[in-house]
Scaffold this active site. Structure first.
Site, PDB file in Angstrom:
ATOM      1  N   HIS A 355       8.507  14.054  -1.301  1.00  0.00           N
ATOM      2  CA  HIS A 355       8.882  12.665  -1.008  1.00  0.00           C
ATOM      3  C   HIS A 355       7.749  11.819  -0.456  1.00  0.00           C
ATOM      4  O   HIS A 355       7.995  10.698  -0.016  1.00  0.00           O
ATOM      5  CB  HIS A 355      10.025  12.614   0.004  1.00  0.00           C
ATOM      6  CG  HIS A 355      11.323  13.137  -0.508  1.00  0.00           C
ATOM      7  ND1 HIS A 355      12.270  12.336  -1.105  1.00  0.00           N
ATOM      8  CD2 HIS A 355      11.833  14.385  -0.521  1.00  0.00           C
ATOM      9  CE1 HIS A 355      13.318  13.067  -1.443  1.00  0.00           C
ATOM     10  NE2 HIS A 355      13.079  14.322  -1.106  1.00  0.00           N
ATOM     11  N   LYS A 543      13.734  -1.741   6.723  1.00  0.00           N
ATOM     12  CA  LYS A 543      13.282  -0.369   6.433  1.00  0.00           C
ATOM     13  C   LYS A 543      12.585   0.155   7.683  1.00  0.00           C
ATOM     14  O   LYS A 543      12.368  -0.603   8.626  1.00  0.00           O
ATOM     15  CB  LYS A 543      12.328  -0.352   5.241  1.00  0.00           C
ATOM     16  CG  LYS A 543      11.207  -1.403   5.315  1.00  0.00           C
ATOM     17  CD  LYS A 543      10.309  -1.398   4.094  1.00  0.00           C
ATOM     18  CE  LYS A 543      10.856  -2.145   2.905  1.00  0.00           C
ATOM     19  NZ  LYS A 543      11.134  -1.317   1.774  1.00  0.00           N
ATOM     20  N   ARG A 544      12.210   1.442   7.692  1.00  0.00           N
ATOM     21  CA  ARG A 544      11.442   1.943   8.821  1.00  0.00           C
ATOM     22  C   ARG A 544      10.160   1.142   8.981  1.00  0.00           C
ATOM     23  O   ARG A 544       9.602   0.633   8.007  1.00  0.00           O
ATOM     24  CB  ARG A 544      11.085   3.422   8.608  1.00  0.00           C
ATOM     25  CG  ARG A 544      12.214   4.364   8.868  1.00  0.00           C
ATOM     26  CD  ARG A 544      12.702   4.246  10.291  1.00  0.00           C
ATOM     27  NE  ARG A 544      11.736   4.817  11.221  1.00  0.00           N
ATOM     28  CZ  ARG A 544      11.941   5.927  11.914  1.00  0.00           C
ATOM     29  NH1 ARG A 544      13.079   6.588  11.808  1.00  0.00           N
ATOM     30  NH2 ARG A 544      11.020   6.387  12.742  1.00  0.00           N
ATOM     31  N   LYS A 549       4.137   0.061   4.893  1.00  0.00           N
ATOM     32  CA  LYS A 549       5.223  -0.798   4.379  1.00  0.00           C
ATOM     33  C   LYS A 549       4.909  -2.282   4.606  1.00  0.00           C
ATOM     34  O   LYS A 549       5.571  -3.160   4.069  1.00  0.00           O
ATOM     35  CB  LYS A 549       6.551  -0.414   5.029  1.00  0.00           C
ATOM     36  CG  LYS A 549       7.022   0.990   4.630  1.00  0.00           C
ATOM     37  CD  LYS A 549       8.339   1.341   5.296  1.00  0.00           C
ATOM     38  CE  LYS A 549       8.741   2.798   5.115  1.00  0.00           C
ATOM     39  NZ  LYS A 549       9.367   3.085   3.829  1.00  0.00           N
ATOM     40  N   THR A 651      14.251   3.125  -1.842  1.00  0.00           N
ATOM     41  CA  THR A 651      15.620   3.073  -2.368  1.00  0.00           C
ATOM     42  C   THR A 651      16.284   1.769  -1.936  1.00  0.00           C
ATOM     43  O   THR A 651      17.202   1.300  -2.597  1.00  0.00           O
ATOM     44  CB  THR A 651      16.456   4.270  -1.878  1.00  0.00           C
ATOM     45  OG1 THR A 651      16.163   4.487  -0.488  1.00  0.00           O
ATOM     46  CG2 THR A 651      16.133   5.523  -2.653  1.00  0.00           C
ATOM     47  N   LYS A 655      18.959  -1.042  -3.783  1.00  0.00           N
ATOM     48  CA  LYS A 655      20.190  -1.577  -3.177  1.00  0.00           C
ATOM     49  C   LYS A 655      20.206  -3.100  -3.258  1.00  0.00           C
ATOM     50  O   LYS A 655      21.221  -3.715  -3.590  1.00  0.00           O
ATOM     51  CB  LYS A 655      20.306  -1.128  -1.708  1.00  0.00           C
ATOM     52  CG  LYS A 655      20.501   0.376  -1.566  1.00  0.00           C
ATOM     53  CD  LYS A 655      20.279   0.866  -0.138  1.00  0.00           C
ATOM     54  CE  LYS A 655      20.049   2.372  -0.145  1.00  0.00           C
ATOM     55  NZ  LYS A 655      19.486   2.887   1.115  1.00  0.00           N
TER      56      LYS A 655
HETATM   57  C1  26V Z   1       6.722  10.828   7.236  1.00  0.00           C
HETATM   58  C2  26V Z   1       5.783  10.631   8.215  1.00  0.00           C
HETATM   59  C3  26V Z   1       5.730  11.591   9.352  1.00  0.00           C
HETATM   60  C4  26V Z   1       4.775  11.212  10.435  1.00  0.00           C
HETATM   61  C5  26V Z   1       3.563  10.493   9.955  1.00  0.00           C
HETATM   62  C6  26V Z   1       3.881   9.299   9.127  1.00  0.00           C
HETATM   63  C7  26V Z   1       4.906   9.570   8.097  1.00  0.00           C
HETATM   64  C8  26V Z   1       5.009   8.749   7.008  1.00  0.00           C
HETATM   65  C9  26V Z   1       5.953   8.951   6.041  1.00  0.00           C
HETATM   66  C10 26V Z   1       6.807   9.991   6.153  1.00  0.00           C
HETATM   67  C11 26V Z   1       7.801  10.152   5.066  1.00  0.00           C
HETATM   68  C12 26V Z   1       8.318  11.531   4.881  1.00  0.00           C
HETATM   69  C13 26V Z   1       9.173  11.684   3.692  1.00  0.00           C
HETATM   70  C14 26V Z   1      10.045  10.498   3.379  1.00  0.00           C
HETATM   71  O1  26V Z   1      10.902  10.122   4.133  1.00  0.00           O
HETATM   72  N1  26V Z   1       9.847   9.937   2.211  1.00  0.00           N
HETATM   73  C15 26V Z   1      10.636   8.835   1.689  1.00  0.00           C
HETATM   74  O2  26V Z   1      11.574   9.414   0.778  1.00  0.00           O
HETATM   75  C16 26V Z   1      12.386   8.439   0.146  1.00  0.00           C
HETATM   76  C17 26V Z   1      13.395   9.189  -0.688  1.00  0.00           C
HETATM   77  O3  26V Z   1      12.750   9.860  -1.719  1.00  0.00           O
HETATM   78  C18 26V Z   1      11.518   7.510  -0.680  1.00  0.00           C
HETATM   79  O4  26V Z   1      12.341   6.527  -1.285  1.00  0.00           O
HETATM   80  C19 26V Z   1      10.477   6.844   0.187  1.00  0.00           C
HETATM   81  O5  26V Z   1       9.608   6.076  -0.594  1.00  0.00           O
HETATM   82  C20 26V Z   1       9.695   7.901   0.947  1.00  0.00           C
HETATM   83  O6  26V Z   1       8.809   7.310   1.887  1.00  0.00           O
END
Ligand code: 26V
Length: 813
Positions: A355, A543-544, A549, A651, A655
């Site tokens: 992801h 969003k987060r 982003k 996602t 929406k």
């Molecule tokens: C995790 C972390 C952890 C700490 C450091 C910064 C950071 C940045 C991003 C993440 C994302 C981890 C995985 C995640 O949540 N991915 C999201 O998954 C969604 C469903 O597939 C996708 O639509 C998003 O684009 C993706 O960011």
């Protein structure tokens, strides 16, 4: 089953008396909610058991979706919708003097996830059940979900999300199905009957107790299970009591430490203790979930060599990757398989979704930590690594560089993504661009080694929650216009395209949007006391909060608009309301400063009489699934503005599209596929392409300071961050933001894309003035959004990865 209003009312009143001893006029909204929940539980109870029975008797292959996160949100409205009882219950309740929407608000929002990844898992569960697939979720029942966000003096403050405080009507505790999970200890190796036997001694065993949540499919009753595990002490208090004076306190301490495993979603992992807890959580999920899966499998009476034919284990990102060595451990140590056979079974059972491409988000664990906490599992990981590296050297003699690059254990770290790719038969990305980048860049050597494993599965969202439940009026209009077939086959939404130029249909679309905007405006007035103009463009970024982003680019652009209006107060403008919602990770200081900046800008803009009627800015606190359901149907413009190549899919973009908002976005994640369907006419693209971003990263050549010096609009807003003026302050509150851009050279190309973003925003103003053309674009967006229903996504996972068929015939993809 109460399939008419009168039966419902009778059943409802009976329950109120028998469960709570109350009459209608004594009942509170909380009572009504509880009784409704229990009624539904009764309605589905038999079907839930029948679905399970059916799976058992048909020996159907089962999919288990392992995920550390399930961001399910509220269930009442969705369950009623899927059961076909929404109207009956709404009307019946109304006659009893209650409004269903108000009752829905009683339900705590189950926030067992951080964002997109967890919400995707929840959408997938809905689609699996609705399409009639035997697919279940396996997760953790966190006592506290994602923190509740309060904005105090413009700052984010985190409060614990005590979502279980008043109980959870949807869950069923199943103590009879508890399993033991073991940590720590030492591995003893012995020879028994010519076999090497591994036994872990002095380990610590804890109970994993499952709480089952029914996942109710739409239409024909089909009820799957989301099994959430909770950690409980397995220590016998009587034995503890024998061990000395302080043992009672020790016992309590011990209990507390065991329960901490399922206490928090994503504990703070900046320090060693937090990291260890997170690793414990991951193994807890894998070990408990796998035991229960295998227990069900064993009831079939089939040999383990048939496991891949009967069970598919899917891991949602690398968080549940320990499933791979755990399955190996069980097959070898408990079932007596040799390595090769166990490896064959494991790698034909497990599949993995990636992801993210962000390197800082790729999980790695210190070797010492894994070895101490999970000694036998670590031995197996070591063996997988040894064999994998050996195979590499055999196939590519002398290529130590390749081994260093691809090893699972390297520099005293266990690389979970490498373990996941090596130990599974399918690796998928979540949008075409993301999968291409995985193959060409981040996982290139793995793709070259195992090309057949890599595939794309573009994300999707459930149109039942995000259109039918969140936007009932739009759903009704769609059904009146093209019939109801789209509900079972969302591709049918394409039929709406015929109506894009129909003035009456356009008018209805805009009327419904305005109604949704009015409802959101009411919410905003009630929460913040600020009135917003329903005729302004509602421009939304929810969003987060993360650097990539680029909420920062959005708010800098708002500052620029403010400056423009101040400079040219008499100029006519298309009124805009910028709406933000975002949670920042508690330790992510830069993200928190950006939240503060948005709030400061909002305050300045909203108080300035010169802005009145032209510009408003809102930060809506505590963005969550239920808030998203209020905001998204009211949006005109959807902000999907990540640095190209960074957002794996997104996602939220889908929406908004499904609810008729037009996207301003970069060619990133699933925006690319949206653009392929919509074309330039129905979407507002801007900014660097992913190849250009990559090129800059590889070869340099980007200098944020040059952009700052060159573009007076940029210089002005950047200066306003750090010098006295409308937005700043004496204490350099936004120094960190300025530094990240000017001193650290703007990692996410905010300044590089600023100009083209501002120009595109101006184009949106012009486009909005032509109401009919805008409505036509909005209709085209809705028409093509069926492609992004998670039903389509799940059908592809089922056919290509899991090789399962629905119990009932599925819709055509
Ligand atoms: C995790 C972390 C952890 C700490 C450091 C910064 C950071 C940045 C991003 C993440 C994302 C981890 C995985 C995640 O949540 N991915 C999201 O998954 C969604 C469903 O597939 C996708 O639509 C998003 O684009 C993706 O960011």
């Amino acid at each position: 089953m109460f399939n008419n209003k009168e039966l419902f009312k009778t059943a409802f009143k009976e329950q109120l008396v028998s469960r709570l001893g109350k009459s209608m006029d004594e009942a509170t909204a909380g009572d009504i909610y509880k009784i409704l929940g229990n009624l539904i539980r009764e309605v589905i109870g038999r079907e839930w058991a029948e679905t399970n029975q059916e799976y058992k008797s048909q020996q159907q292959k089962q999919v288990y979706y392992f995920s550390m996160e399930f961001l399910i949100g509220r269930l009442l409205g969705n369950n009623l919708l899927n059961l076909g009882l929404l109207e009956t219950v709404r009307d019946g309740l109304l006659e009893l003097g209650w409004n269903l929407e108000e009752i829905e608000e009683q339900e705590p929002d189950a926030g067992l996830g951080n964002g997109g990844l967890g919400r995707l898992a929840a959408c997938f569960l809905d689609s699996l059940a609705s399409l009639g697939y035997a697919g279940h979720g396996c997760g953790i029942r966190y006592k506290y979900g994602l923190f509740e966000q309060k904005i105090i003096d413009g700052h984010q403050v985190e409060l614990p999300d005590d979502w279980l405080q008043k109980g959870n009507v949807w869950e069923e505790r199943r103590p009879d199905k508890r399993v033991l999970v073991s940590f720590w200890g030492q591995v003893e190796i012995s020879e028994e009957n010519g076999r090497t036997v591994f036994r872990t001694v002095n380990d610590e065993k804890i109970w994993a107790v499952p709480y089952d949540v029914p996942v109710i499919g739409y239409g024909d009753l089909h009820v799957n299970t989301l099994r959430l595990w909770s950690a409980e002490s397995a220590m016998d208090p009587a034995r503890m009591r024998m061990q000395g004076q302080n043992s009672y306190y020790k016992f309590l301490d011990y209990n507390r430490s065991v329960e901490s495993i399922s206490e928090f979603l994503y504990p703070d992992d900046s320090g060693y203790e937090g990291k260890l807890l997170r690793l414990k959580q991951q193994y807890f999920l894998c070990s408990a979930g796998l035991h229960s899966v295998l227990r069900t499998f064993e009831k079939l009476g089939r040999p383990y060599t048939e496991l891949p034919d009967k069970v598919a284990l899917h891991i949602n990102d690398t968080h549940p990757t320990l499933l791979i060595p755990e399955l190996m451990r069980i097959l070898i140590d408990d079932q007596g398989f040799g390595w090769d056979e166990a490896w064959d079974i494991t790698t034909r059972t497990v599949s993995y979704t990636n992801h993210t491409l962000l390197s800082e988000a790729l999980e790695k664990w210190p070797v010492n930590m894994v070895r101490e906490l999970l000694p036998r599992v670590y031995m197996i990981i070591e063996e997988i690594n040894k064999r994998f590296c050996g195979m590499l050297l055999e196939r590519f003699p002398g290529r130590q560089d390749l081994v260093d690059q691809m090893a699972i254990i390297e520099s005293d770290q266990v690389k979970m993504a490498h373990l996941a790719v090596v130990g599974s038969y399918s690796v998928n990305g979540v949008a075409q661009l993301h999968t291409d980048l995985l193959k060409q860049d981040v996982m290139k050597p793995f793709y070259e080694l195992y090309p057949e494993r890599f595939n794309n599965k573009t994300n999707g969202i459930t149109h039942r929650r995000w259109l039918m439940h969140a936007n009932p009026e739009l759903s009704r209009l769609i059904s009146e216009t093209i019939g109801t077939e789209w509900i079972l086959n969302p591709h049918q939404l394409l039929k709406l395209e015929e109506y894009k130029d129909d003035p009456a249909f356009q008018e209805s679309i805009m009327r419904i949007k305005r109604g949704n905007k009015l409802r959101l405006a009411d919410y905003i007035r009630q929460k913040q006391g600020i009135s917003v103009d329903p005729d302004s463009i509602f421009d939304v970024q929810v969003k987060r909060l993360h650097g990539y982003k680029r909420q920062l680019m959005n708010i800098l652009h708002v500052m620029h608009l403010y400056n423009e209006i101040k400079d040219h107060p008499s100029e006519e403008r298309v009124p805009r309301t910028f709406i933000f919602g975002a949670k920042a990770a508690p330790g992510y200081y830069l993200a928190k400063s950006i939240i503060k900046l948005i709030n400061v800008v909002a305050d300045v803009v909203n108080r300035d009489p010169q802005m009145n009627g032209k510009l408003k800015v809102l930060f809506l606190e505590n963005y969550s699934v239920s808030l998203a359901e209020k905001i998204i149907p009211a949006a005109n413009v959807s902000e999907q503005i990540s640095t190209a190549g960074k957002e794996a899919s997104g996602t939220g973009n889908m929406k908004f599209m499904m609810n008729g908002a037009l996207t301003i976005g970069t060619l990133d994640g699933a925006n690319v596929e949206m653009h392929e369907m919509l074309g330039d006419d129905n979407m507002f693209l801007f900014g660097l392409r992913s190849e250009e971003v990559l090129q800059y990263y590889r070869s340099g050549g980007y200098h944020a300071r040059e952009m700052y010096e060159r573009d007076p609009r940029i210089k002005r807003v950047m200066d306003q961050l750090v010098s006295a003026g409308p937005f700043c302050c004496h204490d350099l509150e936004f120094g960190l933001i300025s530094q990240s851009i000017l001193d650290l050279n703007d990692e996410f190309f905010v300044l590089r894309d600023f100009g083209s973003y501002a120009d595109t925003q101006a184009a949106i103003d012009r486009a909005y003035l032509d109401t009919q053309a805008w409505a036509a674009k909005s209709i085209v967006n809705i028409a093509h959004a069926g492609h992004f229903s998670s039903d389509c996504t799940i059908n592809r996972y089922a056919a290509d990865i899991w090789k399962i068929r629905p119990v009932q015939p599925a819709i055509q993809v």
